[in-house]
Design an enzyme around this catalytic site. Structure first.
Site, PDB file in Angstrom:
ATOM      1  N   VAL A 107      85.486  18.140 -30.228  1.00 30.64           N
ATOM      2  CA  VAL A 107      86.742  17.842 -29.545  1.00 30.64           C
ATOM      3  C   VAL A 107      87.860  17.581 -30.558  1.00 30.64           C
ATOM      4  O   VAL A 107      88.903  17.056 -30.218  1.00 30.64           O
ATOM      5  CB  VAL A 107      86.578  16.618 -28.602  1.00 30.64           C
ATOM      6  CG1 VAL A 107      85.606  16.947 -27.473  1.00 30.64           C
ATOM      7  CG2 VAL A 107      86.117  15.376 -29.362  1.00 30.64           C
ATOM      8  N   HIS A 123      83.915  21.010 -24.468  1.00 28.06           N
ATOM      9  CA  HIS A 123      83.998  19.598 -24.070  1.00 28.06           C
ATOM     10  C   HIS A 123      85.431  19.068 -24.056  1.00 28.06           C
ATOM     11  O   HIS A 123      85.641  17.860 -24.016  1.00 28.06           O
ATOM     12  CB  HIS A 123      83.129  18.745 -25.006  1.00 28.06           C
ATOM     13  CG  HIS A 123      81.660  19.074 -24.895  1.00 28.06           C
ATOM     14  ND1 HIS A 123      80.744  18.718 -25.849  1.00 28.06           N
ATOM     15  CD2 HIS A 123      80.971  19.715 -23.932  1.00 28.06           C
ATOM     16  CE1 HIS A 123      79.532  19.149 -25.478  1.00 28.06           C
ATOM     17  NE2 HIS A 123      79.649  19.757 -24.321  1.00 28.06           N
ATOM     18  N   CYS A 134      95.840  11.142 -10.536  1.00 26.86           N
ATOM     19  CA  CYS A 134      96.888  12.114 -10.177  1.00 26.86           C
ATOM     20  C   CYS A 134      96.913  13.319 -11.097  1.00 26.86           C
ATOM     21  O   CYS A 134      97.665  14.265 -10.861  1.00 26.86           O
ATOM     22  CB  CYS A 134      98.264  11.438 -10.174  1.00 26.86           C
ATOM     23  SG  CYS A 134      98.919  11.091 -11.814  1.00 26.86           S
ATOM     24  N   ASN A 249      72.110  25.620 -39.525  1.00 25.34           N
ATOM     25  CA  ASN A 249      72.116  24.183 -39.229  1.00 25.34           C
ATOM     26  C   ASN A 249      71.180  23.491 -40.205  1.00 25.34           C
ATOM     27  O   ASN A 249      70.115  24.011 -40.517  1.00 25.34           O
ATOM     28  CB  ASN A 249      71.632  23.933 -37.788  1.00 25.34           C
ATOM     29  CG  ASN A 249      71.926  22.518 -37.315  1.00 25.34           C
ATOM     30  OD1 ASN A 249      73.066  22.067 -37.416  1.00 25.34           O
ATOM     31  ND2 ASN A 249      70.926  21.814 -36.837  1.00 25.34           N
TER      32      ASN A 249
HETATM   33 ZN   LIG Z   1      98.151   8.968 -12.419  1.00 21.15          ZN
END
Ligand SMILES: [Zn+2]
Length: 297
Positions: A107, A123, A134, A249
């Site tokens: 990320v 991710h 919202c 790896n």
């Molecule tokens: Zn909100």
């Protein structure tokens, strides 16, 4: 030239040349050179306590206070990190038109900062925060500025940091840490726009990645133990479809028995050497290498 790493690189060059449309999956191992630690040790076991789960985060204000306090201290390390050899090499591989998609479990946004464009952030990206009520979004640094303004006494703390910017602060009283609600609806819980442990990757994102996989002639998995299903499923799907899989790896992975080629070598230098070795092939514009010694993939 003929030490262990070089043999590994030769095998990887061979793989890349033979399979010109690559689906690449990366994990924390590509970012460890950049000062961002990974989650697992060489055997695939947790190195640190597992990250906070989606359910725990959504279910408890106390968990969120602890999360944001630790994040205020730790996220600076993530924000200050620069792309490393592996990110730069993968961006070069994309410029050579060898990559159909670069799916990352990280990320940290470092692939994009290195110049990769065909990135699917499996991710999500840690630098965006989203209201779970919202849907309003804001940049993480803006929220951190607000957290710093409300909780200045936490700014001087330092601690070891995890791959998601979570600092190992323990033994503190987090109950006074002020966490603001959504700036728009005022009631919603703000959460980093990333898939937390215990949550699912959004379906359209998975489908997008599967479609890129279908389009690919080979798969390379880099720096992931594939211990979480979100990444493991791509190795499984590729194997089922008969697509050859290479893996770079340092440690064990959950899919070791599915690989046609497994390279246990430092990731950054191995990928940098891969690009060096590929350059002559670029100039000759025809990946038609004869190498009878490399059967098996
Ligand atoms: Zn909100």
């Amino acid at each position: 030239m003929f030490d262990g790493v070089s043999h590994d690189v030769e095998a990887l060059v061979e793989f890349v040349v033979r399979h010109p449309r690559l689906f690449v999956l990366t994990g924390a191992g590509v970012s460890t050179d950049c000062g961002i630690p990974d989650y697992r040790d060489a055997r695939g076991d947790w190195k640190r306590p597992p990250p906070v789960s989606h359910q725990a985060f959504m279910g408890s204000h106390g968990v969120r206070q602890r999360y944001w306090a630790r994040s205020l201290v730790g996220f600076r390390a993530l924000a200050a990190a620069h792309p490393g050899q592996a990110h730069v090499a993968l961006a070069a591989l994309e410029r050579q038109s060898r990559i159909t998609a670069l799916v990352t479990q990280n990320v940290d946004g470092l692939h994009q900062r290195a110049g990769s464009r065909r990135v699917i952030d499996l991710h999500g990206q840690a630098d965006v925060v989203k209201c779970m009520q919202c849907g309003a979004t804001l940049m993480r640094h803006a929220l951190h500025d607000e957290l710093a303004r409300r909780n200045p006494e936490w700014l001087s703390l330092t601690a070891a940091v995890g791959p998601d910017g979570d600092a190992d602060l323990d033994g503190y009283d987090f109950s006074t840490f002020e966490v603001p609600g959504c700036h728009r609806c005022r009631v919603g819980i703000l959460k980093p726009d990333v898939v937390f442990f215990g949550d699912n990757v959004p379906k359209p994102r998975v489908e997008q990645a599967f479609s890129a996989l279908e389009d690919a002639s080979g798969v390379i998995i880099i720096g992931s133990s594939l211990m979480v299903y979100s990444g493991f499923r791509f190795a499984r799907r590729a194997a089922k479809a008969g697509k050859p899989i290479a893996c770079v790896n340092l440690g064990a992975t959950r899919a070791d028995d599915l690989f046609d080629l497994k390279i246990m070598a430092p990731i950054g230098p191995t990928l940098a050497a891969l690009i060096d070795e590929l350059e002559p092939w670029q100039r000759e514009d025809a990946p038609k290498r004869q190498n009878p010694a490399s059967a098996g993939f």
